[in-house]
Write a protein that holds these residues in place. Structure first.
Motif, PDB file in Angstrom:
ATOM      1  N   ASP A 116       0.873  -1.173   0.000  1.00 30.02           N
ATOM      2  CA  ASP A 116       0.000   0.000   0.000  1.00 30.02           C
ATOM      3  C   ASP A 116       0.909   1.221   0.000  1.00 30.02           C
ATOM      4  N   GLN A 170       2.183   5.090  -2.368  1.00 31.64           N
ATOM      5  CA  GLN A 170       1.829   6.165  -3.291  1.00 31.64           C
ATOM      6  C   GLN A 170       3.112   6.667  -3.931  1.00 31.64           C
ATOM      7  N   TRP A 171       3.059   7.045  -5.180  1.00 33.83           N
ATOM      8  CA  TRP A 171       4.237   7.625  -5.829  1.00 33.83           C
ATOM      9  C   TRP A 171       3.789   8.803  -6.693  1.00 33.83           C
ATOM     10  N   GLU A 172       4.778   9.610  -7.064  1.00 40.01           N
ATOM     11  CA  GLU A 172       4.471  10.863  -7.759  1.00 40.01           C
ATOM     12  C   GLU A 172       4.953  10.787  -9.194  1.00 40.01           C
ATOM     13  N   PHE A 185      -0.393  12.149  -8.143  1.00 45.89           N
ATOM     14  CA  PHE A 185      -0.059  11.071  -7.214  1.00 45.89           C
ATOM     15  C   PHE A 185      -0.802   9.803  -7.598  1.00 45.89           C
ATOM     16  N   ARG A 243      -1.754   5.965  -6.397  1.00 45.83           N
ATOM     17  CA  ARG A 243      -1.863   5.031  -5.278  1.00 45.83           C
ATOM     18  C   ARG A 243      -1.642   3.624  -5.811  1.00 45.83           C
ATOM     19  N   ASP A 244      -0.838   2.857  -5.089  1.00 41.77           N
ATOM     20  CA  ASP A 244      -0.593   1.461  -5.488  1.00 41.77           C
ATOM     21  C   ASP A 244      -0.918   0.571  -4.293  1.00 41.77           C
ATOM     22  N   THR A 245      -2.093  -0.038  -4.330  1.00 39.95           N
ATOM     23  CA  THR A 245      -2.538  -0.911  -3.242  1.00 39.95           C
ATOM     24  C   THR A 245      -2.903  -2.260  -3.848  1.00 39.95           C
ATOM     25  N   ASN A 285       1.305   1.106 -12.311  1.00 39.45           N
ATOM     26  CA  ASN A 285       1.781   0.488 -11.073  1.00 39.45           C
ATOM     27  C   ASN A 285       2.595  -0.775 -11.333  1.00 39.45           C
TER      28      ASN A 285
END
Ligand code: NOJ
Ligand code: CA
Length: 678
Positions: free
Chosen positions: A85, A87-89, A97, A99-101, A268
């Motif tokens: 879980d 987040q990257w920019e 941003f 989100r990678d979950t 992702n």
């Protein structure tokens, strides 16, 4: 080798032979993926969503040109599980941003006979879908994998509709979309998008296509599809040594079109940025010495009709500086275009200009005006000629201050001329085979070394590699606006609402819109209203956006011209407010550099009223909405006067208000929503 294989087989006997792993679930629990082996030891997976089968039992495996298949006789050996879980920019993009979950399961299958060979399948399950890839370990029993075919299947559990373009046909990815039953698809490029009877939306594609062949989806029977790798001039479609991983096979899953649209699964699954700071690339709008060639007013080749002259380019640079565009693309500047350039890719020089194009004078003038020349490398598919010149060509541009280059690979599918892997001469390759996957990344890497961004036409498809190489800023890989000049037929009104939910799910497209005259070659009509041309800057995402029309046409439309200069090309957020695959799309995007929002809408050949709530605005803030919409009697399929009927108006709006805007046939609208200083 024989001894270690035996020990391995012995060790395996000591392990319980599992037939099926425990399922891995998406973080929200709605998607479940199972892996197992059937009675013959064929590895398989299945996918359920909300407890209902979505992908029925589907095989996994490979055929090789020089080794027994990896198809049967497997047992499940081991598994590992993980969760993530974070987040990257993005340095630039359709949102800042990401989100990678996800939850992850890696299962290792082992095939005891004839020699022990292992194969790991890793799946990541997101709320928005799944991606899985094969991982080949370094193994003495398969030191080199010469893959004849990948045998991954996708067996849909129920029928529905599909939007797709054919794979393996001469015009690469430049086709109109077909809308058929899933059970009537033949062989499709990805992304292919499906809508099932219960409204579930799916899109099949791949992520991180690196040193491998592009995957087509061939329907082999009923609702069962199988991967078909793009061909190679060599016996094997893919050759890899030692340990390697395949691209991810991806399936986006959503309750409706908005879930497909706002889905970062592909990105992702790509590796993080390896280039570091790429702030030398700025998202931008540009004009070009381009549309005039497509209209046949001037030519790429030299002579009295030559378009890329110093004088013509200086005129365009002045226009760009005056109206606020960052770049000027110039095609036909270099030697090699004379005669039938489609067939003479071997003649292109990427460092020598035609005598009537003074590249030093042009770039000096551009620098003084605060504009940059955008470079152009058309290869006509001859990479045997291009690759040896690549570094010098990029170095020349870098020296002159050029930091964005458009490449081109005009050649029939299967018509890429590549250097022979051994010995002299050339071989023919496909635009999306392993050799071209290598080529494109090589170009992007060499360009990055010179701080140059790449926009590839007739390229390989986008599989999210912009995350890893953020200088790969855009590409074509679909029918662009050039088809509105001379296409048979021109791009019909449903083309863009189809692309939004298919091609554009893969990544940015250099669609090259902005033809305000709405006229193609010989004055032929372009199916569009004027307002729709503005909508494209919001609906079709790209960090580089062309304003394509001739300067003398653009100045006839001052309000539209000023909109294209102001509209951002870099966003903090992007949302689908409303839409239906192939019919219409209403998209809101927030500027990355201000608090302003932009909303764009396009429809097909049906007039429609777009009604949407401005729920995304900040509470308590008043905004001024500047609306550019189809006027009374506007008709994108009608006479020129009806196509140009446009209304520009402003209103004060706030969060919770709604807008209701009529879109004519082949019409659309663009709205900018800027906060009022308080
Ligand atoms: C095809 C490209 O899509 C187009 O933009 C370009 O002008 C021509 N090739 C010539 O390179
Ligand atoms: Ca093209």
């Amino acid at each position: 080798m024989r001894l270690s294989a035996k020990i391995l087989a012995l060790a395996l006997c000591l392990l319980p032979a599992l037939a099926q792993a425990q399922p891995v679930l998406s973080p929200d629990g709605r998607i479940a993926v199972d892996f197992g082996v059937d009675g013959e030891g064929v590895p398989f997976y299945t996918v359920k969503r909300d407890g209902k089968p979505l992908i029925a039992q589907s095989q996994l495996g490979f055929n090789f040109t020089d080794a027994p298949p990896m198809r049967r006789g497997f047992v499940l050996e081991s598994e590992t599980r993980a969760s993530h879980d974070g987040q990257w920019e993005q340095p630039w993009g359709e949102r800042r941003f990401i989100r990678d979950t996800h939850n992850e399961l890696a299962v290792t299958f082992v095939q005891a006979q004839p020699t022990a060979r292992r194969l790991t399948v890793r799946v990541r399950v997101f709320d928005g879908g799944i991606g899985f890839r094969y991982e080949f370990p370094e193994q003495a029993s398969l030191p080199v994998a010469n893959i004849a075919e990948e045998l991954t299947e996708f067996a849909l559990a129920r029928d529905g509709e599909a939007w797709w373009i054919q794979a393996g046909d001469s015009n690469r990815f430049e086709y109109l979309y077909q809308r058929t039953a899933v059970s009537a698809v033949s062989a499709a490029h990805t992304p292919i998008t499906m809508r099932l009877a219960d409204g579930t939306h799916l899109s099949f594609h791949e992520a991180a296509l690196v040193d491998y062949s592009g995957m087509w989806l061939r329907r082999i029977e009923g609702l069962r599809f199988r991967s078909e790798l793009s061909p190679s001039s060599q016996g094997a479609k893919v050759t890899r040594q030692g340990a390697f991983t395949t691209p991810w096979r991806t399936i986006l899953m959503a309750d409706g079109p908005a879930g497909l649209f706002r889905n970062d699964l592909q990105l992702n699954l790509n590796a993080p940025n390896v280039l570091g700071d790429v702030s030398w690339f700025k998202p931008q709008k540009y004009i070009g010495v381009w549309w005039e060639m497509h209209l046949e007013k001037t030519s790429w080749g030299s002579g009295p009709k030559h378009g890329a002259t110093t004088a013509n380019t200086l005129r365009h640079i002045d226009f760009a500086a005056e109206h606020g565009f960052a770049g000027v693309l110039v095609e036909g500047w270099n030697k090699g275009w004379d005669g039938n350039w489609f067939a003479n890719g071997k003649d292109f020089s990427f460092t020598q200009s035609y005598p009537d194009f003074d590249i030093g004078a042009v770039t000096d003038h551009a620098r003084r005006k605060g504009v940059r020349l955008i470079g152009h490398h058309e290869t006509a598919g001859n990479i045997a000629n291009y690759e040896p010149q690549l570094d010098a060509a990029m170095a020349l541009y870098a020296k002159l201050g050029v930091n964005l280059v458009k490449t081109g690979y005009v050649a029939d599918a299967g018509g890429i001329t590549a250097p022979a892997p051994v010995g002299e001469g050339t071989v023919m390759e496909w635009h999306d085979g392993q050799r071209m996957a290598q080529h494109h990344l090589n170009v992007v890497q060499v360009a990055a070394k010179h701080h140059i961004a790449v926009n590839a036409h007739e390229p390989i498809k986008d599989t999210g590699l912009r995350r890893t190489y953020p200088n790969w800023v855009a590409r074509e890989a679909a029918r662009g606006v050039e088809y509105d000049a001379w296409g048979e037929p021109r791009n019909p009104p449903d083309h863009v609402p189809e692309m939004v939910f298919t091609r554009l799910l893969a990544g940015p497209m250099d669609f090259t819109p902005g033809v305000f005259s709405l006229e193609g070659r010989g004055g032929t009509p372009i199916p569009s209203t004027l307002a729709r041309q503005l909508a494209y800057y919001i609906v079709v995402y790209s960090p580089i956006q062309m304003v394509a029309d001739l300067p003398e046409n653009l100045v006839k439309y001052p309000q539209e011209l000023s909109f294209t200069a102001r509209v951002p090309a870099d966003w903090a957020e992007s949302l689908l407010l409303d839409g239906a695959v192939g019919e219409y799309a209403v998209i809101a995007r927030k500027d990355r550099n201000s608090q302003s929002w932009y909303v764009g809408g396009v429809t097909d050949a049906e007039p429609r009223t777009a009604m949407f709530a401005l729920d995304f605005l900040e509470p308590g803030q008043t905004y001024v909405a500047t609306i550019h919409r189809d006027g009374e009697g506007a008709d994108g399929l009608g006479a020129q006067a009806a196509k140009h009927r446009i209304v520009h108006e402003t209103r004060h709006v706030k969060k919770g208000d709604s807008l209701s805007l009529l879109m004519a046939r082949a019409g659309g609208f663009a709205v900018s929503i800027e906060p009022v200083a308080q």
